[in-house]
Design a protein around this motif. Structure first.
Motif, PDB file in Angstrom:
ATOM      1  N   LEU A  13      50.997  27.543  43.832  1.00  0.00           N
ATOM      2  CA  LEU A  13      52.100  27.950  44.703  1.00  0.00           C
ATOM      3  C   LEU A  13      53.120  28.792  43.953  1.00  0.00           C
ATOM      4  O   LEU A  13      53.675  29.744  44.503  1.00  0.00           O
ATOM      5  CB  LEU A  13      52.792  26.711  45.288  1.00  0.00           C
ATOM      6  CG  LEU A  13      52.100  26.048  46.482  1.00  0.00           C
ATOM      7  CD1 LEU A  13      52.795  24.739  46.824  1.00  0.00           C
ATOM      8  CD2 LEU A  13      52.093  26.982  47.687  1.00  0.00           C
ATOM      9  N   ASN A  17      53.417  32.608  45.184  1.00  0.00           N
ATOM     10  CA  ASN A  17      54.645  32.879  45.937  1.00  0.00           C
ATOM     11  C   ASN A  17      55.563  33.839  45.199  1.00  0.00           C
ATOM     12  O   ASN A  17      56.241  34.659  45.817  1.00  0.00           O
ATOM     13  CB  ASN A  17      55.363  31.587  46.317  1.00  0.00           C
ATOM     14  CG  ASN A  17      54.720  30.967  47.550  1.00  0.00           C
ATOM     15  OD1 ASN A  17      54.694  31.576  48.608  1.00  0.00           O
ATOM     16  ND2 ASN A  17      54.167  29.774  47.392  1.00  0.00           N
ATOM     17  N   ARG A  20      54.067  37.223  45.872  1.00  0.00           N
ATOM     18  CA  ARG A  20      54.336  37.647  47.249  1.00  0.00           C
ATOM     19  C   ARG A  20      55.778  38.151  47.387  1.00  0.00           C
ATOM     20  O   ARG A  20      56.035  39.203  47.968  1.00  0.00           O
ATOM     21  CB  ARG A  20      54.082  36.461  48.186  1.00  0.00           C
ATOM     22  CG  ARG A  20      54.153  36.806  49.647  1.00  0.00           C
ATOM     23  CD  ARG A  20      53.927  35.567  50.518  1.00  0.00           C
ATOM     24  NE  ARG A  20      52.530  35.183  50.615  1.00  0.00           N
ATOM     25  CZ  ARG A  20      52.030  33.989  50.285  1.00  0.00           C
ATOM     26  NH1 ARG A  20      52.825  33.046  49.833  1.00  0.00           N
ATOM     27  NH2 ARG A  20      50.756  33.724  50.434  1.00  0.00           N
ATOM     28  N   SER A  43      47.717  25.203  49.745  1.00  0.00           N
ATOM     29  CA  SER A  43      49.020  24.591  49.562  1.00  0.00           C
ATOM     30  C   SER A  43      48.845  23.197  48.972  1.00  0.00           C
ATOM     31  O   SER A  43      48.247  22.318  49.585  1.00  0.00           O
ATOM     32  CB  SER A  43      49.737  24.488  50.901  1.00  0.00           C
ATOM     33  OG  SER A  43      50.925  23.758  50.741  1.00  0.00           O
ATOM     34  N   PRO A  45      50.741  20.590  48.626  1.00  0.00           N
ATOM     35  CA  PRO A  45      51.120  19.395  49.407  1.00  0.00           C
ATOM     36  C   PRO A  45      50.028  18.934  50.371  1.00  0.00           C
ATOM     37  O   PRO A  45      49.966  17.752  50.709  1.00  0.00           O
ATOM     38  CB  PRO A  45      52.368  19.862  50.174  1.00  0.00           C
ATOM     39  CG  PRO A  45      52.962  20.928  49.308  1.00  0.00           C
ATOM     40  CD  PRO A  45      51.782  21.633  48.703  1.00  0.00           C
ATOM     41  N   MET A  46      49.164  19.831  50.767  1.00  0.00           N
ATOM     42  CA  MET A  46      48.110  19.460  51.710  1.00  0.00           C
ATOM     43  C   MET A  46      47.037  18.574  51.079  1.00  0.00           C
ATOM     44  O   MET A  46      46.226  17.982  51.792  1.00  0.00           O
ATOM     45  CB  MET A  46      47.448  20.713  52.297  1.00  0.00           C
ATOM     46  CG  MET A  46      48.382  21.613  53.079  1.00  0.00           C
ATOM     47  SD  MET A  46      49.145  20.807  54.505  1.00  0.00           S
ATOM     48  CE  MET A  46      50.739  20.319  53.825  1.00  0.00           C
ATOM     49  N   LYS A  53      43.332  13.939  57.864  1.00  0.00           N
ATOM     50  CA  LYS A  53      42.938  15.047  58.734  1.00  0.00           C
ATOM     51  C   LYS A  53      41.445  15.343  58.615  1.00  0.00           C
ATOM     52  O   LYS A  53      40.959  16.271  59.245  1.00  0.00           O
ATOM     53  CB  LYS A  53      43.738  16.310  58.372  1.00  0.00           C
ATOM     54  CG  LYS A  53      45.241  16.189  58.645  1.00  0.00           C
ATOM     55  CD  LYS A  53      45.975  17.447  58.169  1.00  0.00           C
ATOM     56  CE  LYS A  53      47.478  17.349  58.453  1.00  0.00           C
ATOM     57  NZ  LYS A  53      48.216  18.421  57.764  1.00  0.00           N
ATOM     58  N   MET A  62      43.632  28.738  52.373  1.00  0.00           N
ATOM     59  CA  MET A  62      44.334  29.637  53.283  1.00  0.00           C
ATOM     60  C   MET A  62      43.859  31.082  53.105  1.00  0.00           C
ATOM     61  O   MET A  62      43.920  31.873  54.032  1.00  0.00           O
ATOM     62  CB  MET A  62      45.841  29.524  53.071  1.00  0.00           C
ATOM     63  CG  MET A  62      46.366  28.120  53.445  1.00  0.00           C
ATOM     64  SD  MET A  62      47.996  27.739  52.759  1.00  0.00           S
ATOM     65  CE  MET A  62      49.030  28.784  53.777  1.00  0.00           C
ATOM     66  N   VAL A 288      58.205  21.720  46.011  1.00  0.00           N
ATOM     67  CA  VAL A 288      58.005  23.065  46.532  1.00  0.00           C
ATOM     68  C   VAL A 288      59.326  23.822  46.709  1.00  0.00           C
ATOM     69  O   VAL A 288      59.408  25.016  46.434  1.00  0.00           O
ATOM     70  CB  VAL A 288      57.240  23.019  47.880  1.00  0.00           C
ATOM     71  CG1 VAL A 288      57.102  24.422  48.460  1.00  0.00           C
ATOM     72  CG2 VAL A 288      55.863  22.420  47.690  1.00  0.00           C
TER      73      VAL A 288
ATOM     74  N   VAL B   7      54.140  29.996  55.601  1.00  0.00           N
ATOM     75  CA  VAL B   7      53.281  30.647  54.603  1.00  0.00           C
ATOM     76  C   VAL B   7      53.084  29.775  53.371  1.00  0.00           C
ATOM     77  O   VAL B   7      52.184  30.010  52.576  1.00  0.00           O
ATOM     78  CB  VAL B   7      53.813  32.025  54.134  1.00  0.00           C
ATOM     79  CG1 VAL B   7      53.845  33.001  55.280  1.00  0.00           C
ATOM     80  CG2 VAL B   7      55.165  31.917  53.476  1.00  0.00           C
ATOM     81  N   VAL B   8      53.946  28.773  53.208  1.00  0.00           N
ATOM     82  CA  VAL B   8      53.802  27.919  52.031  1.00  0.00           C
ATOM     83  C   VAL B   8      52.707  26.889  52.240  1.00  0.00           C
ATOM     84  O   VAL B   8      51.895  26.644  51.367  1.00  0.00           O
ATOM     85  CB  VAL B   8      55.139  27.238  51.690  1.00  0.00           C
ATOM     86  CG1 VAL B   8      54.969  26.251  50.549  1.00  0.00           C
ATOM     87  CG2 VAL B   8      56.171  28.290  51.317  1.00  0.00           C
ATOM     88  N   CYS B   9      52.654  26.279  53.411  1.00  0.00           N
ATOM     89  CA  CYS B   9      51.722  25.160  53.562  1.00  0.00           C
ATOM     90  C   CYS B   9      50.788  25.283  54.751  1.00  0.00           C
ATOM     91  O   CYS B   9      49.894  24.466  54.906  1.00  0.00           O
ATOM     92  CB  CYS B   9      52.476  23.837  53.646  1.00  0.00           C
ATOM     93  SG  CYS B   9      53.302  23.586  55.218  1.00  0.00           S
ATOM     94  N   GLY B  10      50.997  26.271  55.588  1.00  0.00           N
ATOM     95  CA  GLY B  10      50.074  26.425  56.698  1.00  0.00           C
ATOM     96  C   GLY B  10      50.448  25.653  57.957  1.00  0.00           C
ATOM     97  O   GLY B  10      49.759  25.739  58.963  1.00  0.00           O
ATOM     98  N   ASP B  41      55.926  19.369  56.699  1.00  0.00           N
ATOM     99  CA  ASP B  41      54.832  19.123  55.767  1.00  0.00           C
ATOM    100  C   ASP B  41      55.196  19.437  54.330  1.00  0.00           C
ATOM    101  O   ASP B  41      54.915  18.674  53.432  1.00  0.00           O
ATOM    102  CB  ASP B  41      53.594  19.938  56.159  1.00  0.00           C
ATOM    103  CG  ASP B  41      52.695  19.160  57.113  1.00  0.00           C
ATOM    104  OD1 ASP B  41      53.078  18.022  57.465  1.00  0.00           O
ATOM    105  OD2 ASP B  41      51.648  19.673  57.499  1.00  0.00           O
ATOM    106  N   CYS B  42      55.831  20.571  54.080  1.00  0.00           N
ATOM    107  CA  CYS B  42      56.053  20.937  52.678  1.00  0.00           C
ATOM    108  C   CYS B  42      57.517  20.880  52.287  1.00  0.00           C
ATOM    109  O   CYS B  42      57.834  21.029  51.109  1.00  0.00           O
ATOM    110  CB  CYS B  42      55.449  22.301  52.353  1.00  0.00           C
ATOM    111  SG  CYS B  42      56.318  23.688  53.071  1.00  0.00           S
ATOM    112  N   GLY B  43      58.418  20.651  53.239  1.00  0.00           N
ATOM    113  CA  GLY B  43      59.808  20.424  52.885  1.00  0.00           C
ATOM    114  C   GLY B  43      60.607  21.682  52.610  1.00  0.00           C
ATOM    115  O   GLY B  43      61.764  21.609  52.237  1.00  0.00           O
ATOM    116  N   VAL B  44      59.970  22.838  52.768  1.00  0.00           N
ATOM    117  CA  VAL B  44      60.689  24.081  52.513  1.00  0.00           C
ATOM    118  C   VAL B  44      61.477  24.480  53.757  1.00  0.00           C
ATOM    119  O   VAL B  44      61.043  24.261  54.881  1.00  0.00           O
ATOM    120  CB  VAL B  44      59.682  25.175  52.112  1.00  0.00           C
ATOM    121  CG1 VAL B  44      60.314  26.547  52.158  1.00  0.00           C
ATOM    122  CG2 VAL B  44      59.167  24.889  50.720  1.00  0.00           C
TER     123      VAL B  44
END
Lengths: 383, 55
Positions: A13, A17, A20, A43, A45-46, A53, A62, A288, B7-10, B41-44
């Motif tokens: 990340l 990032n 980007r 990502s 965190p996923m 899931k 992604m 993050v 864009v960070v976590c989808g 989800d990612c906290g951003v």
């Protein structure tokens, strides 16, 4: 004459990032991204919600490496390790190959802390710190049932919730009195632990795994308090240590992480760091949100506009759906008094200083919806 | 009604669904989501990353 490239080491990340954000400001300077991994964009965190899931590793991707190269107008070198950096010469080495850079960014991440567990099964312990780890672990537990999870910190609790929701039976072993010690207050910890127990997680808080042995296809863990747990796989989630060796070998200052100033610059010129490997003005925050703040600030600096990073309040959303939790730790060095309101699982645990200023909070269950209102009153972590 | 992706976590924010857990009613347009909302989800934060319009 395009000149020497900006080189980013790392495709997590932090690396992606930053790339980007920087490409929005500079579309012409060559960009080279070097990754020890396969360069697929995902990502992190996923990785804590993939079992619930029912996602295979491939489904968490992604963008593949080709898409990232195109999107970022970058050259990507995957499965490649930088072996040495020479900051004075603005040069790095990939084994015997030398590369000259304009500026270098370390986005190296952090390594799982490894325990040396006596017995004959130390290599059967998994850490899940990147997509490839996640893939290996998923394949290893396919058709299996019992997982022993070492560690009851933030990631340990997220995994406990996720693996259980994904149909595995999970035993947590950790040498602490309550879950997420050092991060949340006992009352909030009790609410989370109760919810995870109700979900089916077995907690063994206090002992450690003192021995791990193979038992046919399965494993047998002996705990330091004499208990024995039979399981099919072991996951270690006891913390991450910033990757600093490459920087230290290059003569860059390191402490807990790679030491950088508010402009994310290392102790020698033209080398920068961000993300889990970096210690920014004394703070190594492996989340993050600070990473994104750093990516935006550093992108500006690298595009010619020196910019100091600032951190506002940084609340952390902990992915324990059994008992949702949001944590805003008080800033380092600020002491206050904690109060607990509400009834488990819906708790509002607040920290105020003597003047009544809100310093931090733990919100659980139905109280997590109050975070937006409370965030307005929190102090900045790096003003 | 459109959908927006972090864009960070989808994570996908669907305007039609809103985000009721955070008090954002179904049908709330992205522009009307509070500026201090954070990605569940990612906290951003909303202001800190881009949501891409996907539909």
């Amino acid at each position: 004459m395009s000149g020497a490239p900006l080189v980013i080491i790392g495709s997590g990340l932090a690396g992606y990032n930053l790339a980007r954000e920087w490409r929005k400001l500079d579309s012409t300077t060559p960009l080279l991204i070097i990754s020890a991994d396969d360069g697929r964009s995902y990502s992190k965190p996923m990785l804590s919600t993939g079992f619930a899931k029912n996602k295979q590793a491939d489904e968490l991707v992604m963008a593949d490496v080709g898409a990232m190269a195109e999107q970022l107008n970058a050259e990507l070198r995957t499965h490649t390790r930088v072996t040495r950096i020479e900051p004075e010469a603005k040069r790095l080495w990939l084994g015997n190959e030398a590369l000259v850079y304009r500026d270098l960014v370390l986005a190296l991440g952090a390594d799982p802390i490894q325990l040396d567990i006596p017995g004959d099964a130390a290599e059967a312990v998994f850490s899940i710190n990147d997509l490839e780890d996640y893939d290996r672990f998923r394949q290893a537990v396919a058709g299996k049932q019992r997982v022993l999870l070492m560690g009851a910190g933030l990631i340990g609790c997220e995994f406990a919730n996720d693996l259980t929701s994904g149909g595995l039976s999970v035993s947590v072993v950790a040498p602490c009195e309550h879950v997420m010690p050092g991060l949340i207050q006992p009352a909030a910890a009790a609410a989370v632990q109760q919810a995870l127990s109700d979900l089916g997680v077995q907690f063994h808080l206090g002992p450690v795994v003192s021995q791990l042995k193979r038992d046919g296809d399965a494993l047998c863990a002996q705990l330091s308090d004499g208990q024995v747990i039979n399981c099919d796989a072991v996951v270690s989630a006891i913390g991450l240590r910033p990757r600093t060796q490459l920087a230290a070998d290059a003569g860059l200052a390191v402490a807990r992480g790679v030491v950088v100033d508010r402009q994310l610059q290392c102790s020698l010129a033209h080398v920068y760091a961000l993300g889990d490997c970096a210690e920014v003005d004394g703070l190594n925050l492996q989340y993050v949100m600070p990473l994104m703040n750093c990516a935006r600030a550093l992108a500006k600096t690298l595009a010619g506009e020196p910019t100091a990073v600032s951190y506002g309040a940084m609340p952390v959303v902990v992915k324990t759906p059994a008992c949702p939790l949001v944590v805003a730790p008080p800033p380092a060095g600020r002491a206050g008094n904690w109060t607990v309101e509400g009834q488990a699982p819906d708790l509002r645990v607040l920290c105020h200083d003597e003047q009544g200023q809100l310093l931090g909070y733990n919100l659980t269950g139905g109280c997590t919806g109050e975070r937006m209102a409370l965030n307005k009153g929190l102090p900045a972590l790096l003003a | 009604m459109s959908k927006w992706q972090c864009v960070v976590c989808g994570l996908i924010y669907d305007e039609a669904q809103g985000w009721p857990e955070d008090g954002i009613a179904a049908g709330t347009q992205w522009a009307d989501v509070p500026e201090d909302w954070v990605c569940p989800d990612c906290g951003v934060g909303k202001a800190d990353f881009e949501m891409i319009e996907i539909a």
